[in-house]
Design a protein around this motif. Structure first.
Motif, PDB file in Angstrom:
ATOM      1  N   ARG A   1       0.822  -1.215   0.000  1.00 25.85           N
ATOM      2  CA  ARG A   1       0.000   0.000   0.000  1.00 25.85           C
ATOM      3  C   ARG A   1       0.854   1.263   0.000  1.00 25.85           C
ATOM      4  O   ARG A   1       0.616   2.191  -0.759  1.00 25.85           O
ATOM      5  N   SER A   2       1.871   1.300   0.845  1.00 26.47           N
ATOM      6  CA  SER A   2       2.705   2.506   0.907  1.00 26.47           C
ATOM      7  C   SER A   2       3.555   2.652  -0.357  1.00 26.47           C
ATOM      8  O   SER A   2       3.849   3.774  -0.783  1.00 26.47           O
ATOM      9  N   LEU A   3       3.920   1.537  -0.988  1.00 33.34           N
ATOM     10  CA  LEU A   3       4.654   1.611  -2.252  1.00 33.34           C
ATOM     11  C   LEU A   3       3.783   2.241  -3.333  1.00 33.34           C
ATOM     12  O   LEU A   3       4.216   3.148  -4.052  1.00 33.34           O
ATOM     13  N   VAL A   4       2.547   1.785  -3.447  1.00 35.64           N
ATOM     14  CA  VAL A   4       1.624   2.329  -4.446  1.00 35.64           C
ATOM     15  C   VAL A   4       1.374   3.815  -4.188  1.00 35.64           C
ATOM     16  O   VAL A   4       1.395   4.635  -5.106  1.00 35.64           O
ATOM     17  N   GLU A   5       1.154   4.174  -2.935  1.00 36.45           N
ATOM     18  CA  GLU A   5       0.920   5.587  -2.584  1.00 36.45           C
ATOM     19  C   GLU A   5       2.119   6.454  -2.952  1.00 36.45           C
ATOM     20  O   GLU A   5       1.964   7.551  -3.501  1.00 36.45           O
ATOM     21  N   ASP A   6       3.324   5.965  -2.677  1.00 34.55           N
ATOM     22  CA  ASP A   6       4.518   6.754  -2.986  1.00 34.55           C
ATOM     23  C   ASP A   6       4.736   6.845  -4.495  1.00 34.55           C
ATOM     24  O   ASP A   6       5.167   7.878  -5.000  1.00 34.55           O
ATOM     25  N   PHE A   7       4.429   5.765  -5.220  1.00 36.30           N
ATOM     26  CA  PHE A   7       4.500   5.779  -6.687  1.00 36.30           C
ATOM     27  C   PHE A   7       3.551   6.841  -7.242  1.00 36.30           C
ATOM     28  O   PHE A   7       3.950   7.680  -8.047  1.00 36.30           O
ATOM     29  N   HIS A   8       2.307   6.834  -6.796  1.00 36.64           N
ATOM     30  CA  HIS A   8       1.338   7.825  -7.266  1.00 36.64           C
ATOM     31  C   HIS A   8       1.796   9.234  -6.924  1.00 36.64           C
ATOM     32  O   HIS A   8       1.734  10.142  -7.767  1.00 36.64           O
ATOM     33  N   GLY A   9       2.281   9.424  -5.714  1.00 37.80           N
ATOM     34  CA  GLY A   9       2.777  10.744  -5.295  1.00 37.80           C
ATOM     35  C   GLY A   9       3.963  11.207  -6.124  1.00 37.80           C
ATOM     36  O   GLY A   9       4.058  12.382  -6.491  1.00 37.80           O
ATOM     37  N   ALA A  10       4.870  10.283  -6.442  1.00 37.36           N
ATOM     38  CA  ALA A  10       6.062  10.632  -7.233  1.00 37.36           C
ATOM     39  C   ALA A  10       5.660  11.048  -8.644  1.00 37.36           C
ATOM     40  O   ALA A  10       6.199  12.023  -9.193  1.00 37.36           O
ATOM     41  N   VAL A  11       4.711  10.343  -9.246  1.00 42.85           N
ATOM     42  CA  VAL A  11       4.237  10.708 -10.589  1.00 42.85           C
ATOM     43  C   VAL A  11       3.536  12.057 -10.536  1.00 42.85           C
ATOM     44  O   VAL A  11       3.790  12.937 -11.370  1.00 42.85           O
ATOM     45  N   ASP A  12       2.674  12.258  -9.543  1.00 41.72           N
ATOM     46  CA  ASP A  12       1.977  13.542  -9.402  1.00 41.72           C
ATOM     47  C   ASP A  12       2.966  14.682  -9.208  1.00 41.72           C
ATOM     48  O   ASP A  12       2.819  15.758  -9.809  1.00 41.72           O
ATOM     49  N   ASP A  13       3.985  14.477  -8.368  1.00 42.47           N
ATOM     50  CA  ASP A  13       5.012  15.501  -8.151  1.00 42.47           C
ATOM     51  C   ASP A  13       5.742  15.825  -9.448  1.00 42.47           C
ATOM     52  O   ASP A  13       6.015  16.992  -9.747  1.00 42.47           O
ATOM     53  N   TYR A  14       6.077  14.808 -10.224  1.00 38.82           N
ATOM     54  CA  TYR A  14       6.763  15.004 -11.503  1.00 38.82           C
ATOM     55  C   TYR A  14       5.896  15.837 -12.444  1.00 38.82           C
ATOM     56  O   TYR A  14       6.379  16.782 -13.072  1.00 38.82           O
ATOM     57  N   LEU A  15       4.619  15.498 -12.535  1.00 40.98           N
ATOM     58  CA  LEU A  15       3.723  16.233 -13.425  1.00 40.98           C
ATOM     59  C   LEU A  15       3.558  17.685 -12.968  1.00 40.98           C
ATOM     60  O   LEU A  15       3.550  18.606 -13.798  1.00 40.98           O
ATOM     61  N   GLN A  16       3.480  17.910 -11.666  1.00 40.08           N
ATOM     62  CA  GLN A  16       3.383  19.281 -11.136  1.00 40.08           C
ATOM     63  C   GLN A  16       4.669  20.060 -11.411  1.00 40.08           C
ATOM     64  O   GLN A  16       4.624  21.238 -11.766  1.00 40.08           O
ATOM     65  N   LEU A  17       5.815  19.417 -11.245  1.00 41.23           N
ATOM     66  CA  LEU A  17       7.098  20.064 -11.510  1.00 41.23           C
ATOM     67  C   LEU A  17       7.185  20.484 -12.972  1.00 41.23           C
ATOM     68  O   LEU A  17       7.587  21.611 -13.284  1.00 41.23           O
ATOM     69  N   CYS A  18       6.809  19.599 -13.866  1.00 40.85           N
ATOM     70  CA  CYS A  18       6.833  19.927 -15.297  1.00 40.85           C
ATOM     71  C   CYS A  18       5.908  21.094 -15.601  1.00 40.85           C
ATOM     72  O   CYS A  18       6.279  22.018 -16.343  1.00 40.85           O
ATOM     73  N   GLU A  19       4.723  21.060 -15.022  1.00 42.41           N
ATOM     74  CA  GLU A  19       3.773  22.150 -15.251  1.00 42.41           C
ATOM     75  C   GLU A  19       4.332  23.471 -14.728  1.00 42.41           C
ATOM     76  O   GLU A  19       4.253  24.496 -15.396  1.00 42.41           O
ATOM     77  N   GLY A  20       4.935  23.433 -13.547  1.00 46.25           N
ATOM     78  CA  GLY A  20       5.524  24.638 -12.957  1.00 46.25           C
ATOM     79  C   GLY A  20       6.671  25.198 -13.771  1.00 46.25           C
ATOM     80  O   GLY A  20       6.908  26.416 -13.779  1.00 46.25           O
ATOM     81  N   GLN A  21       7.398  24.341 -14.463  1.00 47.09           N
ATOM     82  CA  GLN A  21       8.518  24.760 -15.302  1.00 47.09           C
ATOM     83  C   GLN A  21       8.080  25.061 -16.724  1.00 47.09           C
ATOM     84  O   GLN A  21       8.900  25.444 -17.559  1.00 47.09           O
ATOM     85  N   GLY A  22       6.801  24.840 -17.016  1.00 46.74           N
ATOM     86  CA  GLY A  22       6.287  25.105 -18.357  1.00 46.74           C
ATOM     87  C   GLY A  22       6.821  24.155 -19.414  1.00 46.74           C
ATOM     88  O   GLY A  22       6.923  24.514 -20.582  1.00 46.74           O
ATOM     89  N   LYS A  23       7.163  22.945 -19.011  1.00 48.53           N
ATOM     90  CA  LYS A  23       7.658  21.968 -19.988  1.00 48.53           C
ATOM     91  C   LYS A  23       6.733  20.762 -20.033  1.00 48.53           C
ATOM     92  O   LYS A  23       6.063  20.433 -19.047  1.00 48.53           O
ATOM     93  N   ALA A  24       6.702  20.127 -21.177  1.00 43.07           N
ATOM     94  CA  ALA A  24       5.859  18.942 -21.340  1.00 43.07           C
ATOM     95  C   ALA A  24       6.502  17.754 -20.645  1.00 43.07           C
ATOM     96  O   ALA A  24       7.708  17.519 -20.807  1.00 43.07           O
ATOM     97  N   PRO A  25       5.739  16.994 -19.869  1.00 45.23           N
ATOM     98  CA  PRO A  25       6.315  15.793 -19.241  1.00 45.23           C
ATOM     99  C   PRO A  25       6.653  14.751 -20.293  1.00 45.23           C
ATOM    100  O   PRO A  25       6.004  14.685 -21.338  1.00 45.23           O
ATOM    101  N   GLU A  26       7.682  13.980 -20.023  1.00 41.43           N
ATOM    102  CA  GLU A  26       8.050  12.901 -20.936  1.00 41.43           C
ATOM    103  C   GLU A  26       6.939  11.868 -20.959  1.00 41.43           C
ATOM    104  O   GLU A  26       6.319  11.587 -19.937  1.00 41.43           O
TER     105      GLU A  26
END
Length: 110
Positions: free
Chosen positions: A42-67
């Motif tokens: 459960r905690s692995l899945v939660e951290d995976f989802h959080g890491a993907v969400d963080d990556y997408l937010q970082l890309c949006e904040g930098q104005g770049k398209a996520p890979e």
């Protein structure tokens, strides 16, 4: 048992470290390093989802398209004779080489 998980189009690996007593993984198919861990599934899945969400937010904040992973195009290196034989088989099936290889690979993983 599956050793991968998927979220928002990203595929993550699932591994276990006996020494550390944790599950861990990273998003596969992109150059950016996105890793995650957890003490249980459960905690692995939660951290995976959080890491993907963080990556997408970082890309949006930098104005770049996520890979995007697995865009449907890849190159392989094969022996010239293998290439020749594939073209011969594809032609005999009245298919392009691309169609023949795609269909063959789909059959292999289905």
């Amino acid at each position: 048992m599956k050793n991968t998980m998927e979220y928002k189009g990203y595929v993550g690996s699932v591994e276990f470290s006996e020494e550390d007593g944790i599950f861990f993984g990273k998003v596969m198919g992109i150059r950016s390093l996105i890793s995650y861990e957890g003490t249980d599934a459960r905690s692995l899945v939660e951290d995976f989802h959080g890491a993907v969400d963080d990556y997408l937010q970082l890309c949006e904040g930098q104005g770049k398209a996520p890979e995007k992973a697995y865009k449907g195009s890849f190159n392989i290196r094969i022996a010239p004779e293998t290439h020749k034989q594939l073209v011969i088989h594809a032609t005999a099936c009245q298919m392009s080489l691309n169609e023949y290889v795609r269909e063959t690979l789909e059959k292999a993983v289905m």
